[in-house]
Design an enzyme around this catalytic site. Structure first.
Site, PDB file in Angstrom:
ATOM      1  N   SER A  99      45.215  38.676  44.137  1.00  0.00           N
ATOM      2  CA  SER A  99      44.850  37.561  43.271  1.00  0.00           C
ATOM      3  C   SER A  99      45.984  36.561  43.127  1.00  0.00           C
ATOM      4  O   SER A  99      45.793  35.491  42.555  1.00  0.00           O
ATOM      5  CB  SER A  99      44.543  38.082  41.856  1.00  0.00           C
ATOM      6  OG  SER A  99      43.534  39.025  41.876  1.00  0.00           O
ATOM      7  N   HIS A 134      40.242  36.195  49.134  1.00  0.00           N
ATOM      8  CA  HIS A 134      40.212  36.526  47.702  1.00  0.00           C
ATOM      9  C   HIS A 134      38.787  36.491  47.147  1.00  0.00           C
ATOM     10  O   HIS A 134      38.287  35.432  46.755  1.00  0.00           O
ATOM     11  CB  HIS A 134      41.136  35.555  46.947  1.00  0.00           C
ATOM     12  CG  HIS A 134      41.244  35.834  45.488  1.00  0.00           C
ATOM     13  ND1 HIS A 134      41.405  34.859  44.543  1.00  0.00           N
ATOM     14  CD2 HIS A 134      41.190  37.015  44.808  1.00  0.00           C
ATOM     15  CE1 HIS A 134      41.450  35.407  43.350  1.00  0.00           C
ATOM     16  NE2 HIS A 134      41.319  36.709  43.467  1.00  0.00           N
ATOM     17  N   GLU A 177      38.131  32.676  47.989  1.00  0.00           N
ATOM     18  CA  GLU A 177      39.240  31.786  48.334  1.00  0.00           C
ATOM     19  C   GLU A 177      39.864  32.283  49.637  1.00  0.00           C
ATOM     20  O   GLU A 177      40.109  33.482  49.788  1.00  0.00           O
ATOM     21  CB  GLU A 177      40.326  31.824  47.250  1.00  0.00           C
ATOM     22  CG  GLU A 177      40.075  30.898  46.087  1.00  0.00           C
ATOM     23  CD  GLU A 177      41.202  30.968  45.052  1.00  0.00           C
ATOM     24  OE1 GLU A 177      41.642  29.911  44.608  1.00  0.00           O
ATOM     25  OE2 GLU A 177      41.621  32.069  44.676  1.00  0.00           O
ATOM     26  N   ASN A 218      42.950  31.520  39.907  1.00  0.00           N
ATOM     27  CA  ASN A 218      43.763  32.209  38.897  1.00  0.00           C
ATOM     28  C   ASN A 218      44.921  31.367  38.373  1.00  0.00           C
ATOM     29  O   ASN A 218      45.428  31.633  37.286  1.00  0.00           O
ATOM     30  CB  ASN A 218      44.258  33.552  39.437  1.00  0.00           C
ATOM     31  CG  ASN A 218      43.124  34.556  39.486  1.00  0.00           C
ATOM     32  OD1 ASN A 218      42.228  34.510  38.651  1.00  0.00           O
ATOM     33  ND2 ASN A 218      43.134  35.440  40.457  1.00  0.00           N
TER      34      ASN A 218
HETATM   35  N1  LIG Z   1      39.914  42.773  38.806  1.00  0.00           N
HETATM   36  C1  LIG Z   1      39.556  41.578  39.215  1.00  0.00           C
HETATM   37  O1  LIG Z   1      38.813  40.863  38.508  1.00  0.00           O
HETATM   38  C2  LIG Z   1      40.010  41.059  40.555  1.00  0.00           C
HETATM   39  C3  LIG Z   1      39.406  39.924  41.090  1.00  0.00           C
HETATM   40  C4  LIG Z   1      39.808  39.461  42.363  1.00  0.00           C
HETATM   41  C5  LIG Z   1      40.807  40.132  43.054  1.00  0.00           C
HETATM   42  N2  LIG Z   1      41.386  41.240  42.485  1.00  0.00           N
HETATM   43  C6  LIG Z   1      42.448  41.904  43.251  1.00  0.00           C
HETATM   44  O2  LIG Z   1      41.884  43.041  43.888  1.00  0.00           O
HETATM   45  C7  LIG Z   1      42.881  44.072  43.987  1.00  0.00           C
HETATM   46  C8  LIG Z   1      42.362  45.317  43.308  1.00  0.00           C
HETATM   47  O3  LIG Z   1      42.054  45.021  41.956  1.00  0.00           O
HETATM   48  P1  LIG Z   1      41.125  45.980  41.071  1.00  0.00           P
HETATM   49  O4  LIG Z   1      40.812  45.235  39.832  1.00  0.00           O
HETATM   50  O5  LIG Z   1      40.042  46.539  41.905  1.00  0.00           O
HETATM   51  O6  LIG Z   1      42.187  47.142  40.722  1.00  0.00           O
HETATM   52  P2  LIG Z   1      41.913  48.644  40.230  1.00  0.00           P
HETATM   53  O7  LIG Z   1      43.146  49.061  39.511  1.00  0.00           O
HETATM   54  O8  LIG Z   1      40.594  48.722  39.529  1.00  0.00           O
HETATM   55  O9  LIG Z   1      41.732  49.462  41.601  1.00  0.00           O
HETATM   56  C9  LIG Z   1      42.787  49.599  42.518  1.00  0.00           C
HETATM   57  C10 LIG Z   1      42.402  50.699  43.493  1.00  0.00           C
HETATM   58  O10 LIG Z   1      43.456  50.810  44.466  1.00  0.00           O
HETATM   59  C11 LIG Z   1      43.678  52.172  44.710  1.00  0.00           C
HETATM   60  N3  LIG Z   1      45.016  52.349  45.272  1.00  0.00           N
HETATM   61  C12 LIG Z   1      46.215  52.237  44.660  1.00  0.00           C
HETATM   62  N4  LIG Z   1      47.210  52.511  45.527  1.00  0.00           N
HETATM   63  C13 LIG Z   1      46.637  52.814  46.718  1.00  0.00           C
HETATM   64  C14 LIG Z   1      47.127  53.192  47.996  1.00  0.00           C
HETATM   65  N5  LIG Z   1      48.426  53.315  48.224  1.00  0.00           N
HETATM   66  N6  LIG Z   1      46.240  53.425  48.980  1.00  0.00           N
HETATM   67  C15 LIG Z   1      44.901  53.308  48.771  1.00  0.00           C
HETATM   68  N7  LIG Z   1      44.375  52.942  47.585  1.00  0.00           N
HETATM   69  C16 LIG Z   1      45.237  52.699  46.572  1.00  0.00           C
HETATM   70  C17 LIG Z   1      43.498  52.829  43.338  1.00  0.00           C
HETATM   71  O11 LIG Z   1      43.305  54.217  43.446  1.00  0.00           O
HETATM   72  C18 LIG Z   1      42.273  52.094  42.837  1.00  0.00           C
HETATM   73  O12 LIG Z   1      41.081  52.704  43.248  1.00  0.00           O
HETATM   74  C19 LIG Z   1      44.150  43.505  43.359  1.00  0.00           C
HETATM   75  O13 LIG Z   1      44.940  42.935  44.356  1.00  0.00           O
HETATM   76  C20 LIG Z   1      43.602  42.439  42.422  1.00  0.00           C
HETATM   77  O14 LIG Z   1      44.521  41.422  42.129  1.00  0.00           O
HETATM   78  C21 LIG Z   1      40.999  41.723  41.275  1.00  0.00           C
END
Ligand SMILES: NC(=O)c1ccc[n+]([C@@H]2O[C@H](COP(=O)([O-])OP(=O)(O)OC[C@H]3O[C@@H](n4cnc5c(N)ncnc54)[C@H](O)[C@@H]3O)[C@@H](O)[C@H]2O)c1
Length: 278
Positions: A106, A127, A139, A177
């Protein structure tokens, strides 16, 4: 986010391998995907056959060997640069030479993440927005080395999933963001300074600015750890005090109150309906 991306990619007719730290994470992901596909069937957007086919296309990949046939890898792990860098270093030796590596970050620099791989020219920011099956936008962010073929292949792929793309330069937190998170952070300051309660702030922005969700409700939905990481990237990357993360946001994350995913954030989700915590 990973499960949401798997959902739309599988529905688009592609085989998907999900890798996560533990098999239980995959089991939860599949349950969520099934629930969301079932909702789409109920609203007439897809057929039950589409749902079944999509589910059958998604498998768990316990090791990085399972990524060996992938044409595209989308990294969607925790918003922490060290975690992401470690993943890229570890997976690259297992990938096909022409596979594209994308990140769903993000906020973190695409150029910097690309530099940890063996293929900066075939690396791109893709994104997706949350929730992925519902939100129209993706994005697209090129790193300094991303080549034209990769950009075109990645953009065409995303658009083939029915999404609309918007191209952003590789600046901290990109476009959505860069604008959205300072507003959420300001809502947390408004709470911290006692200007209004959680309910008052969210009601004010829902009814006074016609936002579909209040900013604190949205923060809980995004995840407060993700919100804090994005504010830190903005603060450090743009070196401007206007992006200073609110101390109350820091405190919630330190407490492990991460929003919906931990059942507690600006609202408490452990009861029948969410209750404001302040
Ligand atoms: N939450 C949102 O609204 C949103 C929106 C757009 C983008 N994002 C981006 O998406 C990504 C994930 O966000 P999220 O909200 O799903 O986070 P989250 O914390 O809900 O999930 C992260 C996942 O990654 C896994 N993980 C961590 N380390 C790992 C590794 N070494 N190998 C494999 N898996 C691993 C965790 O077990 C978990 O299942 C981030 O980069 C975030 O910025 C999030």
């Amino acid at each position: 986010m990973g499960s949401g991306i798997a959902h739309v990619v599988a529905l688009g007719g592609h085989d998907v391998v999900i890798n996560d730290l533990a098999k239980e994470r995959f089991d939860t992901a599949i349950q969520n995907i099934d629930k969301n596909l079932t909702r789409q069937v109920a609203s007439g957007k897809i057929t039950d056959e589409d749902r079944e086919k999509a589910l059958a296309r998604i498998t768990f990949g316990e090791t990085y060997e399972s990524l060996a046939d992938a044409d595209l890898v989308v990294e969607a792990a925790t918003e922490d640069e060290a975690v992401k860098r470690k993943i890229f270093v570890a997976i690259c030796p297992f990938l096909k030479p022409d596979a594209i590596v994308a990140t769903n970050t993000s906020s973190i620099s695409i150029t910097r993440l690309a530099a940890t791989t063996d293929r900066p020219e075939r690396f791109i920011g893709m994104h997706f927005m949350n929730p992925v099956p519902v939100m129209e936008l993706v994005e697209m962010i090129r790193g300094i080395a991303t080549d034209d073929v990769t950009f075109t292949r990645a953009k065409d792929f995303v658009e083939s999933l029915g999404k609309t793309t918007a191209v952003s330069e590789d600046f901290p937190a990109f476009m959505v963001n860069r604008i959205l998170l300072p507003m959420i952070n300001e809502a947390v300051y408004t709470l911290y300074e006692g200007v209004g309660s959680v309910d008052a702030i969210d009601t004010a922005m829902r009814l006074g600015a016609h936002h579909p969700m209040g900013p604190l409700q949205l923060a809980d939905f995004i995840g407060l750890d993700t919100c804090l990481s994005i504010m830190q990237v903005l603060y450090e990357g743009l070196a401007d005090s206007k992006y200073r993360p609110c101390p109350l946001l820091v405190k919630y994350v330190e407490a492990g109150w991460l929003g919906r995913k931990s059942k507690r954030g600006f609202y408490d989700y452990r009861g029948e309906s969410p209750m404001p915590t302040r």
